[in-house]
Write an enzyme that holds these catalytic residues in place. Structure first.
Site, PDB file in Angstrom:
ATOM      1  N   ASP A  24       0.830  -1.198   0.000  1.00  0.00           N
ATOM      2  CA  ASP A  24       0.000   0.000   0.000  1.00  0.00           C
ATOM      3  C   ASP A  24       0.873   1.260   0.000  1.00  0.00           C
ATOM      4  OD1 ASP A  24      -2.342   1.443   0.006  1.00  0.00           O
ATOM      5  OD2 ASP A  24      -2.627   1.323   2.172  1.00  0.00           O
ATOM      6  N   ASN A  72     -10.658  -2.759  -6.226  1.00  0.00           N
ATOM      7  CA  ASN A  72      -9.888  -1.738  -6.940  1.00  0.00           C
ATOM      8  C   ASN A  72     -10.509  -1.333  -8.273  1.00  0.00           C
ATOM      9  OD1 ASN A  72      -6.604  -2.903  -5.836  1.00  0.00           O
ATOM     10  ND2 ASN A  72      -7.959  -1.366  -4.956  1.00  0.00           N
TER      11      ASN A  72
END
Length: 246
Positions: A24, A72
């Site tokens: 991330d 996503n």
């Protein structure tokens, strides 16, 4: 019913054998530099090579990385298209190097939604590295833990409906055989970069007894040195798996 396995019997005695990473912070890394988010994703992809190459030195046999989640797709069309292009280029560029480094590559996730060219490259990468016996690199692509368990349950239900499996024989050892990760050991350590302290639907079933590390470092800044420090800290943990210390 089969007796559930004792996770303590499958856990490494010192360092983790299987590490999973939620990579991330690519977008924030790029924005800090006044660049578009895709610039950060490219930097993050380059960082993967360093971490994979360091695994043999640290005794890590299995590395699973979270590349793209089922959630996503909610990102902008530009970013999603850029990521899919990056994945295609990454596979074409890196596979020969992974073969040289004896890295076995696998993909987990729901493949049908991915485009045909990308799926073909994934199949080719798995076939090319099938004989590799070093680090096992698993790339989670269009992956979500709940989605994985749902798909596994559907396959299990079909086997019950078609008489290949009796309902009374289903126990907690049965479902893992239907998961995407059925050939992998459960992760011992899960690392998330960028300062977020959540698991984001990643390896929900498999991580029941995993240790977690949430660190502030953004993924493109995550080095082999930092990786090694986290692995060293893992060895000092008292993993009791529901029991008490002797």
């Amino acid at each position: 019913m089969a007796k559930p396995r004792d996770p303590a019997k499958t856990a490494p005695r010192t360092g983790p054998r299987h590490v999973a990473i939620i990579m991330d912070g690519n977008g924030r890394w790029a924005q800090k530099r006044g660049r578009p988010r895709l610039f950060g994703h490219h930097a993050g992809a380059r960082r993967v090579r360093e971490i994979v190459s360091s695994c043999p030195d640290f005794g890590v046999k299995y590395l699973t990385i979270f590349a793209f989640s089922t959630e996503n797709w909610k990102r902008t069309q530009t970013e999603v298209a850029g990521l899919m292009s990056l994945f295609r280029r990454y596979i074409m560029k890196e596979m020969q190097e992974f073969v040289k480094e004896n890295v076995r590559v696998r993909f987990i996730g729901d493949r049908p939604r991915l485009d045909a060219k990308l799926r073909g490259l994934m199949d080719e990468a798995e076939a090319m590295t099938e004989g590799c016996t070093g680090t096992n690199l698993t790339i989670a692509l269009n992956y979500g833990g709940r989605d994985e368990v749902t798909r596994a349950t559907q396959r299990l239900a079909r086997d019950v409906a078609e008489g290949r499996l009796r309902p009374e024989d289903v126990d907690e050892e049965t479902l893992p055989r239907y998961l995407d990760t059925y050939v992998l050991p459960d992760p011992d350590l899960v690392i998330r970069t960028s300062g977020e302290a959540r698991i984001s639907n990643f390896l929900l079933w498999q991580s029941a007894y995993a240790e977690y590390e949430f660190i502030d470092t953004l993924w493109p800044d995550f080095t082999a040195k930092i990786f090694g420090e986290l692995l060293s800290g893992y060895g000092a943990r008292d993993r009791r798996f529901g029991a008490v210390s002797a």
